[in-house]
Motif scaffolding. Sequence first.
Motif, short mmCIF file in Angstrom:
data_model
loop_
_atom_site.label_atom_id
_atom_site.label_comp_id
_atom_site.label_asym_id
_atom_site.label_seq_id
_atom_site.Cartn_x
_atom_site.Cartn_y
_atom_site.Cartn_z
N ARG A 188 -11.75 19.18 8.16
CA ARG A 188 -10.48 18.45 8.18
C ARG A 188 -9.35 19.35 7.71
O ARG A 188 -8.28 19.40 8.31
CB ARG A 188 -10.60 17.21 7.29
CG ARG A 188 -9.61 16.13 7.63
CD ARG A 188 -9.89 14.81 6.90
NE ARG A 188 -11.28 14.40 7.00
CZ ARG A 188 -12.11 14.28 5.97
NH1 ARG A 188 -11.72 14.53 4.75
NH2 ARG A 188 -13.36 13.91 6.15
N TRP A 189 -9.58 20.11 6.62
CA TRP A 189 -8.57 21.01 6.09
C TRP A 189 -8.23 22.09 7.10
O TRP A 189 -7.08 22.50 7.21
CB TRP A 189 -9.05 21.62 4.77
CG TRP A 189 -8.00 22.51 4.16
CD1 TRP A 189 -6.92 22.11 3.44
CD2 TRP A 189 -7.94 23.93 4.24
NE1 TRP A 189 -6.18 23.20 3.07
CE2 TRP A 189 -6.79 24.34 3.54
CE3 TRP A 189 -8.75 24.89 4.83
CZ2 TRP A 189 -6.42 25.67 3.43
CZ3 TRP A 189 -8.38 26.22 4.71
CH2 TRP A 189 -7.23 26.59 4.01
N ARG A 190 -9.21 22.54 7.85
CA ARG A 190 -8.98 23.58 8.86
C ARG A 190 -8.32 23.04 10.12
O ARG A 190 -8.07 23.78 11.06
CB ARG A 190 -10.31 24.25 9.23
CG ARG A 190 -10.89 25.08 8.11
CD ARG A 190 -12.21 25.68 8.53
NE ARG A 190 -12.82 26.45 7.46
CZ ARG A 190 -13.97 27.10 7.58
NH1 ARG A 190 -14.62 27.08 8.73
NH2 ARG A 190 -14.46 27.76 6.56
N VAL A 244 -0.74 21.19 4.14
CA VAL A 244 -1.85 20.27 3.84
C VAL A 244 -2.46 20.44 2.46
O VAL A 244 -3.36 19.70 2.09
CB VAL A 244 -2.98 20.36 4.90
CG1 VAL A 244 -2.46 20.02 6.26
CG2 VAL A 244 -3.64 21.72 4.88
N PRO A 260 -7.65 24.11 0.14
CA PRO A 260 -8.93 23.60 0.67
C PRO A 260 -9.63 22.75 -0.38
O PRO A 260 -9.31 22.82 -1.57
CB PRO A 260 -9.73 24.87 0.97
CG PRO A 260 -9.09 25.94 0.18
CD PRO A 260 -7.66 25.55 -0.02
N PRO A 261 -10.58 21.93 0.06
CA PRO A 261 -11.28 21.07 -0.89
C PRO A 261 -12.00 21.89 -1.96
O PRO A 261 -12.51 22.98 -1.68
CB PRO A 261 -12.28 20.31 -0.02
CG PRO A 261 -12.34 21.03 1.26
CD PRO A 261 -11.07 21.81 1.41
#
Length: 112
Positions: free
Chosen positions: A101-103, A15, A18-19
């Motif tokens: 969302r990233w997690r 993905v 992280p942001p």
Amino acid sequence: MRLPLDDVLVHALQVGSPPSWEDAPAQFQPDLAALDRLSDDDLWRIMRSTQLNQNWSRHHELLEENANGTITPSGRAELERLRTEADRFVLRKAHAAALLRWRGQQGLHNTR
């Protein structure tokens, strides 16, 4: 995330990273960076939080005074403070959502 390093690496490859908080204005970066270390439950609390109606109403009153040219110097300072608080609030919510969302959290209507 409390996952084994191998799982974290696989997730990052799938993905992306992280942001980033580095694109936010400098005054908000330390606060946003701190969100990276919060638990999912804490991030959900931020996502569900709301601004106080009193501050929101006052902010709109001051915006109207500013538009009408009737705002006082102290009102202008208060407006700037409230604007900064509103910006911080929105950025924290957005970053918390991106982290969740990233997690791998599913949906932003989690009811935990």
